[in-house]
Design a protein around this motif. Structure first.
Motif, PDB file in Angstrom:
ATOM      1  N   ALA A 140      75.456 -81.047 -16.614  1.00 27.81           N
ATOM      2  CA  ALA A 140      75.490 -82.329 -15.902  1.00 27.81           C
ATOM      3  C   ALA A 140      74.087 -82.781 -15.505  1.00 27.81           C
ATOM      4  CB  ALA A 140      76.370 -82.199 -14.659  1.00 27.81           C
ATOM      5  N   LEU A 141      73.270 -81.835 -15.034  1.00 25.61           N
ATOM      6  CA  LEU A 141      71.912 -82.180 -14.611  1.00 25.61           C
ATOM      7  C   LEU A 141      71.058 -82.640 -15.789  1.00 25.61           C
ATOM      8  CD1 LEU A 141      71.127 -79.362 -12.022  1.00 25.61           C
ATOM      9  CD2 LEU A 141      71.424 -81.807 -11.557  1.00 25.61           C
ATOM     10  N   ASP A 142      71.203 -81.975 -16.912  1.00 28.96           N
ATOM     11  CA  ASP A 142      70.418 -82.378 -18.080  1.00 28.96           C
ATOM     12  C   ASP A 142      70.726 -83.813 -18.465  1.00 28.96           C
ATOM     13  OD1 ASP A 142      68.691 -81.757 -20.499  1.00 28.96           O
ATOM     14  OD2 ASP A 142      70.579 -82.244 -21.489  1.00 28.96           O
ATOM     15  N   TYR A 143      72.006 -84.154 -18.441  1.00 31.34           N
ATOM     16  CA  TYR A 143      72.400 -85.532 -18.742  1.00 31.34           C
ATOM     17  C   TYR A 143      71.792 -86.504 -17.728  1.00 31.34           C
ATOM     18  CZ  TYR A 143      75.346 -89.688 -18.779  1.00 31.34           C
ATOM     19  OH  TYR A 143      75.789 -90.987 -18.788  1.00 31.34           O
ATOM     20  N   ALA A 144      71.911 -86.173 -16.439  1.00 34.52           N
ATOM     21  CA  ALA A 144      71.394 -87.059 -15.394  1.00 34.52           C
ATOM     22  C   ALA A 144      69.881 -87.217 -15.501  1.00 34.52           C
ATOM     23  CB  ALA A 144      71.772 -86.514 -14.015  1.00 34.52           C
ATOM     24  N   HIS A 145      69.189 -86.134 -15.791  1.00 38.81           N
ATOM     25  CA  HIS A 145      67.722 -86.197 -15.875  1.00 38.81           C
ATOM     26  C   HIS A 145      67.262 -87.081 -17.034  1.00 38.81           C
ATOM     27  CE1 HIS A 145      67.522 -82.032 -13.714  1.00 38.81           C
ATOM     28  NE2 HIS A 145      67.749 -83.022 -12.876  1.00 38.81           N
ATOM     29  N   ARG A 146      68.072 -87.176 -18.090  1.00 41.08           N
ATOM     30  CA  ARG A 146      67.688 -87.963 -19.261  1.00 41.08           C
ATOM     31  C   ARG A 146      68.254 -89.384 -19.220  1.00 41.08           C
ATOM     32  NH1 ARG A 146      70.123 -86.661 -23.270  1.00 41.08           N
ATOM     33  NH2 ARG A 146      71.529 -84.996 -22.597  1.00 41.08           N
ATOM     34  N   ASN A 153      65.159 -97.934 -19.948  1.00 37.68           N
ATOM     35  CA  ASN A 153      64.056 -97.331 -19.211  1.00 37.68           C
ATOM     36  C   ASN A 153      64.522 -96.045 -18.526  1.00 37.68           C
ATOM     37  OD1 ASN A 153      62.300 -99.609 -19.716  1.00 37.68           O
ATOM     38  ND2 ASN A 153      63.515-100.721 -18.189  1.00 37.68           N
ATOM     39  N   PRO A 154      63.763 -94.957 -18.625  1.00 37.91           N
ATOM     40  CA  PRO A 154      64.163 -93.704 -17.969  1.00 37.91           C
ATOM     41  C   PRO A 154      64.279 -93.894 -16.461  1.00 37.91           C
ATOM     42  CG  PRO A 154      62.343 -93.336 -19.502  1.00 37.91           C
ATOM     43  CD  PRO A 154      62.491 -94.816 -19.360  1.00 37.91           C
ATOM     44  N   LEU A 155      65.366 -93.399 -15.898  1.00 32.50           N
ATOM     45  CA  LEU A 155      65.546 -93.480 -14.454  1.00 32.50           C
ATOM     46  C   LEU A 155      64.767 -92.399 -13.714  1.00 32.50           C
ATOM     47  CD1 LEU A 155      69.359 -94.259 -14.066  1.00 32.50           C
ATOM     48  CD2 LEU A 155      67.438 -95.786 -13.666  1.00 32.50           C
ATOM     49  N   LYS A 156      64.398 -91.325 -14.441  1.00 26.74           N
ATOM     50  CA  LYS A 156      63.682 -90.191 -13.843  1.00 26.74           C
ATOM     51  C   LYS A 156      64.427 -89.686 -12.618  1.00 26.74           C
ATOM     52  CE  LYS A 156      59.228 -91.774 -15.594  1.00 26.74           C
ATOM     53  NZ  LYS A 156      57.818 -92.114 -15.274  1.00 26.74           N
ATOM     54  N   LEU A 157      65.719 -89.512 -12.768  1.00 29.39           N
ATOM     55  CA  LEU A 157      66.591 -89.162 -11.664  1.00 29.39           C
ATOM     56  C   LEU A 157      66.457 -87.689 -11.297  1.00 29.39           C
ATOM     57  CD1 LEU A 157      70.227 -90.408 -11.317  1.00 29.39           C
ATOM     58  CD2 LEU A 157      69.705 -88.014 -10.885  1.00 29.39           C
ATOM     59  N   VAL A 158      66.433 -87.415  -9.997  1.00 26.36           N
ATOM     60  CA  VAL A 158      66.463 -86.056  -9.458  1.00 26.36           C
ATOM     61  C   VAL A 158      67.566 -86.029  -8.403  1.00 26.36           C
ATOM     62  CG1 VAL A 158      65.158 -84.196  -8.377  1.00 26.36           C
ATOM     63  CG2 VAL A 158      63.969 -85.874  -9.795  1.00 26.36           C
ATOM     64  N   LYS A 176      82.509 -80.090 -11.584  1.00 28.75           N
ATOM     65  CA  LYS A 176      81.901 -81.418 -11.476  1.00 28.75           C
ATOM     66  C   LYS A 176      80.825 -81.405 -10.394  1.00 28.75           C
ATOM     67  CE  LYS A 176      85.648 -84.348 -13.207  1.00 28.75           C
ATOM     68  NZ  LYS A 176      84.920 -85.178 -14.183  1.00 28.75           N
ATOM     69  N   LEU A 177      79.687 -81.985 -10.723  1.00 28.58           N
ATOM     70  CA  LEU A 177      78.617 -82.203  -9.760  1.00 28.58           C
ATOM     71  C   LEU A 177      78.895 -83.514  -9.043  1.00 28.58           C
ATOM     72  CD1 LEU A 177      75.833 -81.291  -8.652  1.00 28.58           C
ATOM     73  CD2 LEU A 177      74.780 -82.584 -10.521  1.00 28.58           C
ATOM     74  N   THR A 178      78.802 -83.503  -7.726  1.00 24.11           N
ATOM     75  CA  THR A 178      79.137 -84.680  -6.932  1.00 24.11           C
ATOM     76  C   THR A 178      77.926 -85.151  -6.128  1.00 24.11           C
ATOM     77  OG1 THR A 178      79.819 -83.516  -4.912  1.00 24.11           O
ATOM     78  CG2 THR A 178      81.452 -83.703  -6.666  1.00 24.11           C
ATOM     79  N   ASN A 179      78.075 -86.311  -5.521  1.00 24.99           N
ATOM     80  CA  ASN A 179      77.183 -86.815  -4.480  1.00 24.99           C
ATOM     81  C   ASN A 179      75.748 -87.017  -4.948  1.00 24.99           C
ATOM     82  OD1 ASN A 179      75.987 -87.590  -2.110  1.00 24.99           O
ATOM     83  ND2 ASN A 179      76.792 -85.904  -0.897  1.00 24.99           N
ATOM     84  N   PHE A 180      75.494 -88.153  -5.548  1.00 23.10           N
ATOM     85  CA  PHE A 180      74.131 -88.541  -5.909  1.00 23.10           C
ATOM     86  C   PHE A 180      73.535 -89.470  -4.849  1.00 23.10           C
ATOM     87  CE2 PHE A 180      75.462 -86.779  -9.851  1.00 23.10           C
ATOM     88  CZ  PHE A 180      74.297 -86.417 -10.528  1.00 23.10           C
ATOM     89  N   GLY A 181      74.086 -89.426  -3.635  1.00 22.13           N
ATOM     90  CA  GLY A 181      73.611 -90.298  -2.576  1.00 22.13           C
ATOM     91  C   GLY A 181      72.197 -90.009  -2.129  1.00 22.13           C
ATOM     92  N   ALA A 182      71.728 -88.769  -2.308  1.00 17.73           N
ATOM     93  CA  ALA A 182      70.366 -88.408  -1.908  1.00 17.73           C
ATOM     94  C   ALA A 182      69.417 -88.397  -3.103  1.00 17.73           C
ATOM     95  CB  ALA A 182      70.356 -87.035  -1.235  1.00 17.73           C
ATOM     96  N   ALA A 183      69.901 -88.849  -4.251  1.00 20.71           N
ATOM     97  CA  ALA A 183      69.106 -88.732  -5.473  1.00 20.71           C
ATOM     98  C   ALA A 183      67.847 -89.589  -5.419  1.00 20.71           C
ATOM     99  CB  ALA A 183      69.944 -89.132  -6.684  1.00 20.71           C
ATOM    100  N   GLY A 231      63.077 -83.370 -12.699  1.00 17.91           N
ATOM    101  CA  GLY A 231      64.304 -82.593 -12.740  1.00 17.91           C
ATOM    102  C   GLY A 231      64.127 -81.106 -12.546  1.00 17.91           C
ATOM    103  N   ARG A 232      62.912 -80.604 -12.672  1.00 21.57           N
ATOM    104  CA  ARG A 232      62.705 -79.169 -12.467  1.00 21.57           C
ATOM    105  C   ARG A 232      62.949 -78.769 -11.015  1.00 21.57           C
ATOM    106  NH1 ARG A 232      56.942 -78.932 -15.411  1.00 21.57           N
ATOM    107  NH2 ARG A 232      56.803 -80.828 -14.116  1.00 21.57           N
ATOM    108  N   ALA A 233      62.888 -79.728 -10.092  1.00 25.10           N
ATOM    109  CA  ALA A 233      63.254 -79.437  -8.703  1.00 25.10           C
ATOM    110  C   ALA A 233      64.735 -79.079  -8.606  1.00 25.10           C
ATOM    111  CB  ALA A 233      62.941 -80.638  -7.811  1.00 25.10           C
ATOM    112  N   ASP A 234      65.583 -79.768  -9.373  1.00 22.25           N
ATOM    113  CA  ASP A 234      67.015 -79.452  -9.397  1.00 22.25           C
ATOM    114  C   ASP A 234      67.266 -78.096 -10.038  1.00 22.25           C
ATOM    115  OD1 ASP A 234      67.744 -81.832  -8.180  1.00 22.25           O
ATOM    116  OD2 ASP A 234      68.062 -82.883 -10.076  1.00 22.25           O
ATOM    117  N   ILE A 235      66.434 -77.709 -11.003  1.00 20.93           N
ATOM    118  CA  ILE A 235      66.581 -76.398 -11.641  1.00 20.93           C
ATOM    119  C   ILE A 235      66.353 -75.295 -10.618  1.00 20.93           C
ATOM    120  CG2 ILE A 235      65.548 -74.836 -13.339  1.00 20.93           C
ATOM    121  CD1 ILE A 235      65.106 -77.291 -15.130  1.00 20.93           C
TER     122      ILE A 235
END
Length: 392
Positions: A140-146, A153-158, A176-183, A231-235
């Motif tokens: 899920a994180l890999d998808y979100a990061h890309r 345009n890349p969102l560069k989401l973390v 399922k990964l939830t809660n992207f409110g702090a992203a 995204g390496r912070a999420d890793i």
């Protein structure tokens, strides 16, 4: 909408209509100061149609127009994320001037609930279960990061809040990964984080976020949001979650080394978005002291492949970690496929989850244990109250 009562008593039935749907709150799902308040509710189309069980998340940290803007940007961001391992966000509604995020409900429990249940009955999650869950979250994180916006345009989401209460486990073995409110993202028009506000979960924060106040980068607007945050912070956060599943305890709270000395002091204006069990400074110093030797010591009894995975994910320097969540996912799935017997998957995860929850539902083991998540286990007879919607 009236506020839910504090834990310990039944919540009155609450319903309201917004747009084309009627919402009816069934009960609290989560009501805890360390996490977002979540309400389990039903959503019924006014013109007829199936009733769907959903989750409502009130946006209560900001007020007025800012609260609505926060809700709108979380919905806008989440709607770009279409992945089977990411909880779907349907939109948001406003009732009594309070915005509510409307989210998918996956029957099951949060990872934190399962870890607590395993501890209660003296069990540990199997290494296979831990690797399976972490691999699904990494996917899920890999998808979100890309992820990109509508213009490519890349969102560069973390995500910034990967932790056991943001990982939902379904009864069918789904994760399922939830809660992207702090992203963090570079979504156009986002409200800047207030200066000094530490978004996400401090207990699982990556060290580079904390180093921002020690050695700020050039043109860094906020000491807790490095310009090179990625995204390496999420890793790193996922590595901590994986290690916690494997150890059956929080990795930064070892009994033999508490790091009570505070080598670095946070500026007085820095505060966490959520309350923490430990002072923010203590948590920060534990994260910054959790180097290769501490990781190796904590993971010394784990299977060798998992030791390597954890060690790489928890490197202090982002450039020494996995370059992407997909690389971490590959190693985790490689570990599972190399195990003897049938490869561990959703069916096996469902069986392990169900077995632990069934054992933990013994009322005698739960009478003195307050749960963060409500409704997973039966309550002791003296605490049982009629839930809204129960048959009379």
């Amino acid at each position: 909408m009236s506020e839910p009562k504090k834990p310990g008593g039944p919540m009155p039935l609450t319903s309201f209509t917004v747009g084309d749907f009627r919402y009816e709150v069934v009960r609290r799902l989560v009501a805890h100061p360390d996490y977002d308040t979540l309400l389990l509710a039903t959503r019924e189309p006014l013109g007829g149609g199936p009733v769907k069980l959903i989750v409502l998340k009130p946006i209560v940290m900001e007020h007025g127009r800012e609260a609505r803007h926060r809700a709108l940007e979380e919905v806008t961001l989440s709607k770009t994320l279409r992945h089977p391992n990411i909880a779907t966000v349907y939109g948001y509604v406003v009732h009594d001037e309070v915005p509510y995020i409307v989210m998918e409900h996956l029957r099951g429990c949060f990872l934190l609930t399962l870890m607590d249940a395993a501890w209660l009955v003296g069990r540990r999650l199997s290494p296979d279960f831990a690797a399976y869950v972490a691999g699904e979250v990494a996917d899920a994180l890999d998808y979100a990061h890309r992820c990109e916006d509508e213009d490519g345009n890349p969102l560069k989401l973390v995500h910034r809040a990967v932790g056991p209460m943001r990982i939902r486990l379904g009864e069918n073995g789904r994760v399922k990964l939830t809660n992207f409110g702090a992203a963090y993202s570079e979504l156009l028009g986002r409200i800047p984080t207030r200066r000094g506000l530490l978004r996400g979960d401090p207990a699982y924060i990556a060290p580079e976020v904390l180093r921002g106040f020690l050695k700020p980068e050039a043109r860094q607007r906020d000491p807790l949001t490095p310009r090179k945050l990625d995204g390496r912070a999420d890793i790193f956060s996922l590595g901590l979650v994986l290690l916690e599943m494997l150890l059956a305890r929080y990795p930064l709270d070892p009994p033999d080394k508490l790091w009570e000395d505070l080598d670095e002091r946070l500026p007085p204006e820095v505060r966490a978005e959520r309350s923490t069990l430990l002072p923010l400074e203590a948590l920060a110093n534990r994260v910054l002291h959790f180097g290769p030797e501490e990781v190796e010591h904590a993971a010394k009894d784990l299977p060798a492949p998992l030791q390597k995975i954890v060690a790489r994910a928890l490197q202090q320097n982002p450039s020494d970690r996995y370059p992407s969540a997909d690389d971490m996912r590959y190693d985790l799935r490689d570990f599972l496929h190399a195990r003897p017997g049938r490869p561990y998957g959703a069916r096996e995860a469902e069986a392990e989850l169900s077995d632990i929850l069934k054992e933990a539902s013994d009322l005698r083991k739960l009478q003195a244990h307050p749960d963060v998540e409500e409704g997973v286990f039966p309550l002791p007879p003296d605490l049982t109250g009629r839930e809204p919607g129960d048959a009379h």
